[in-house]
Design a protein around this motif. Sequence first.
Motif, PDB file in Angstrom:
ATOM      1  N   UNK A 432       0.829  -1.206   0.000  1.00 32.61           N
ATOM      2  CA  UNK A 432       0.000   0.000   0.000  1.00 32.61           C
ATOM      3  C   UNK A 432       0.861   1.253   0.000  1.00 32.61           C
ATOM      4  N   UNK A 433       1.797   1.333   0.917  1.00 31.09           N
ATOM      5  CA  UNK A 433       2.614   2.539   1.018  1.00 31.09           C
ATOM      6  C   UNK A 433       3.503   2.726  -0.207  1.00 31.09           C
ATOM      7  N   UNK A 434       3.891   1.635  -0.826  1.00 35.72           N
ATOM      8  CA  UNK A 434       4.707   1.694  -2.048  1.00 35.72           C
ATOM      9  C   UNK A 434       3.976   2.467  -3.148  1.00 35.72           C
ATOM     10  N   UNK A 435       2.666   2.315  -3.215  1.00 40.07           N
ATOM     11  CA  UNK A 435       1.888   2.821  -4.350  1.00 40.07           C
ATOM     12  C   UNK A 435       0.809   3.815  -3.916  1.00 40.07           C
ATOM     13  N   UNK A 436       0.924   4.353  -2.694  1.00 44.70           N
ATOM     14  CA  UNK A 436      -0.161   5.140  -2.116  1.00 44.70           C
ATOM     15  C   UNK A 436      -0.448   6.435  -2.872  1.00 44.70           C
ATOM     16  N   UNK A 437       0.551   6.956  -3.596  1.00 45.56           N
ATOM     17  CA  UNK A 437       0.326   8.223  -4.311  1.00 45.56           C
ATOM     18  C   UNK A 437      -0.786   8.119  -5.343  1.00 45.56           C
ATOM     19  N   UNK A 438      -1.050   6.888  -5.832  1.00 52.39           N
ATOM     20  CA  UNK A 438      -2.068   6.717  -6.869  1.00 52.39           C
ATOM     21  C   UNK A 438      -3.467   7.073  -6.359  1.00 52.39           C
ATOM     22  N   UNK A 439      -3.663   7.020  -5.037  1.00 49.92           N
ATOM     23  CA  UNK A 439      -4.983   7.352  -4.496  1.00 49.92           C
ATOM     24  C   UNK A 439      -5.279   8.845  -4.580  1.00 49.92           C
ATOM     25  N   UNK A 440      -4.265   9.645  -4.898  1.00 50.14           N
ATOM     26  CA  UNK A 440      -4.494  11.072  -5.082  1.00 50.14           C
ATOM     27  C   UNK A 440      -4.866  11.446  -6.497  1.00 50.14           C
ATOM     28  N   UNK A 441      -4.981  10.449  -7.368  1.00 51.33           N
ATOM     29  CA  UNK A 441      -5.327  10.713  -8.758  1.00 51.33           C
ATOM     30  C   UNK A 441      -6.735  11.301  -8.855  1.00 51.33           C
ATOM     31  N   UNK A 442      -6.889  12.381  -9.595  1.00 47.89           N
ATOM     32  CA  UNK A 442      -8.182  13.076  -9.629  1.00 47.89           C
ATOM     33  C   UNK A 442      -9.251  12.338 -10.437  1.00 47.89           C
ATOM     34  N   UNK A 443      -8.861  11.261 -11.149  1.00 48.52           N
ATOM     35  CA  UNK A 443      -9.847  10.515 -11.937  1.00 48.52           C
ATOM     36  C   UNK A 443     -10.540   9.405 -11.131  1.00 48.52           C
ATOM     37  N   UNK A 444     -10.124   9.189  -9.896  1.00 45.03           N
ATOM     38  CA  UNK A 444     -10.701   8.106  -9.093  1.00 45.03           C
ATOM     39  C   UNK A 444     -12.181   8.365  -8.811  1.00 45.03           C
ATOM     40  N   UNK A 445     -12.967   7.315  -8.975  1.00 47.81           N
ATOM     41  CA  UNK A 445     -14.398   7.434  -8.735  1.00 47.81           C
ATOM     42  C   UNK A 445     -14.796   6.886  -7.375  1.00 47.81           C
ATOM     43  N   UNK A 446     -15.991   6.328  -7.297  1.00 48.77           N
ATOM     44  CA  UNK A 446     -16.541   5.873  -6.019  1.00 48.77           C
ATOM     45  C   UNK A 446     -16.737   4.361  -5.961  1.00 48.77           C
ATOM     46  N   UNK A 447     -16.018   3.623  -6.808  1.00 51.04           N
ATOM     47  CA  UNK A 447     -16.237   2.173  -6.875  1.00 51.04           C
ATOM     48  C   UNK A 447     -15.071   1.349  -6.330  1.00 51.04           C
ATOM     49  N   UNK A 448     -14.112   2.001  -5.662  1.00 51.35           N
ATOM     50  CA  UNK A 448     -12.967   1.266  -5.117  1.00 51.35           C
ATOM     51  C   UNK A 448     -13.258   0.787  -3.703  1.00 51.35           C
ATOM     52  N   UNK A 449     -12.868  -0.457  -3.410  1.00 50.63           N
ATOM     53  CA  UNK A 449     -12.964  -1.018  -2.057  1.00 50.63           C
ATOM     54  C   UNK A 449     -11.584  -1.620  -1.740  1.00 50.63           C
ATOM     55  N   UNK A 450     -10.808  -0.951  -0.920  1.00 50.67           N
ATOM     56  CA  UNK A 450      -9.415  -1.320  -0.669  1.00 50.67           C
ATOM     57  C   UNK A 450      -9.269  -1.851   0.751  1.00 50.67           C
ATOM     58  N   UNK A 451      -8.784  -3.093   0.860  1.00 49.96           N
ATOM     59  CA  UNK A 451      -8.568  -3.728   2.157  1.00 49.96           C
ATOM     60  C   UNK A 451      -7.068  -3.848   2.400  1.00 49.96           C
ATOM     61  N   UNK A 452      -6.572  -3.161   3.428  1.00 52.03           N
ATOM     62  CA  UNK A 452      -5.141  -3.159   3.753  1.00 52.03           C
ATOM     63  C   UNK A 452      -4.896  -4.061   4.951  1.00 52.03           C
ATOM     64  N   UNK A 453      -4.078  -5.091   4.761  1.00 52.82           N
ATOM     65  CA  UNK A 453      -3.690  -5.973   5.857  1.00 52.82           C
ATOM     66  C   UNK A 453      -2.419  -5.383   6.463  1.00 52.82           C
ATOM     67  N   UNK A 454      -2.545  -4.646   7.536  1.00 56.75           N
ATOM     68  CA  UNK A 454      -1.409  -3.938   8.127  1.00 56.75           C
ATOM     69  C   UNK A 454      -0.818  -4.759   9.270  1.00 56.75           C
TER      70      UNK A 454
END
Length: 573
Positions: A432-454
């Motif tokens: 997650x932290x490796x690729x976390x910058x992608x969540x700031x992309x302005x094209x992201x919609x409302x259909x993502x469900x992300x489960x992080x096993x920390x």
Amino acid sequence: MKTFYTNDKTTQIVLSLLKAHGIRKVIVSPGTTNIALVGSMQIDPFFELYSSIDERSAAYIACGLAYESGEPVVLSCTEATASRNYFPGLTEAYYRKLPILVITGTHGSYETGHLKPQVIDRSVAPIDTIRMSIDLGKCKDKNDEWFINVQVNAAILELTHNGGGPVHINLGYRICSYNTKQLPSVRVIKRYSINDKLPLLPYGRIAIFIGSHKIWSNDELRAIDEFCANHNAIVLCDKTSCYTGKYRIDYSIIAAQESYIPQTANPDLLIHIGEISGDTYTQTVLKPKLVWRVNEDGMIRDTFRRLKCVFAMPEKIFFTYYQNVEINKTEEYLKACKDEYALVIDNLPKIKFSNIWIAQTLASKIPSDSYVHLGIFNSLRSWNFVTSLPNDVHTICNVGGFGIDGALSTLVGASLANPQKLHFLILGDLAFFYDMNSLGNRHIGNTLRILIINNGRGTEFRKHDHPCAIFGDNADPYMAAAGHFGCQSKTLIKEYVANLGFDYITASSKEEFLSVYETFINPIVTSKSVVFEVFIDYKDDVDAVDAYRHILKENILELKNKIKKAIKVVIKR
């Protein structure tokens, strides 16, 4: 003094495969580093040798001989500028697609660049002179023998692949004796295209192993199922195979058992389709008698080291062709695999709050017609261990490059293609932290469900069966990379994703998870995408993997006898 074949194993393999593939015409130029090859050829009446002192001329002679005879022609020369003189003739052969196999002698690539006389760098050639170049090292053990065999088979097959053309083999020179009276038996790999006469289908148990695969069409699924119905066949899958037919066996949980040898892992024929698979357990345990590879690219992919035939054609054409050929209409193998699978599943252990427990809890509840992305590697393994997802759920994992670095970005890209469907992702904290910058992309919609096993580290490196296990807690600082990203901070991800407009939920126990997970799997698309962060003790994760790998650990002989008896009953029927 009477001489026989060279004692050099690498050269013996080359000679044996030339004979096995029916390549007999050879044009030889004098030299030292090709003595072992030429000296062995000239005592064997199979080979038809011609001499040419001038290598430039030899290459053009090969063009004429190959064109008129319609057969592949071998060129053999020594090191230094001798091989450079082949380029004009090879350019001609390249554009005319003439099957010329250049075998150049060399003192060895390790000598290149060290001011050794006659040693030149052959690692790069003009792109319009050869289609393939391989460098054969010394054959020291069985692994080298396998590698050299595959490489030489691939080189010979490339002479006629997709129209054909020149190919290069760099063959090392070693001082050797010449008292080998018989060449070794070698495995010959053959390639078939749609227009060829295809080989007979072996009788017996047939397994289809599917690596990662694109989404199947109904016609393709039907072709596989009808083939299986007629040929005592099964389909071995993991979560990236996308196959949902009747003959599917989720074999990973069977193959993962450390103290148990599967009774169904030795098919008479394994048909290998798809691309890279993350199911390393099945790939390790399977020991087929022979393997057929089916893929339009026609490439030599010897994953199981028993490859005999490559079918350069679409899978649907292959399975349709063999569908009604030499029918062995029984489901004995399917029944045996299902019995063995049930033996494992019926004895699943109770495990603590972990990646596997979460997969076990969620797999059957993922909404229909959605996409599930899995992170490398713990999440992929955990979901491979549990029962199948609903048939209309599509599973994806970045097994091509097999890195942890792009799962989030891949999820975002997939959601852009199908913005009306839910896209799930299960991954670890480091990924997650490796690729976390992608969540700031302005094209992201409302259909993502992300489960992080920390779990605060790369748990993969703390497993009991990992090479790092011998270091114990000393694996954490560098190999398992523990202690980064706030050391399982309860607020770091929460505040980050909230500021980006995501809904955030969390759990640190089974009870907390069960109280909130329905928000995560809600089939209705809500106004915001959801991030679900789960905090896990890495030791519980490690113990869960260990428990699932030792389900069949007691009374092994008794279990084997039960399976054998069950198989005998099926055969009698």
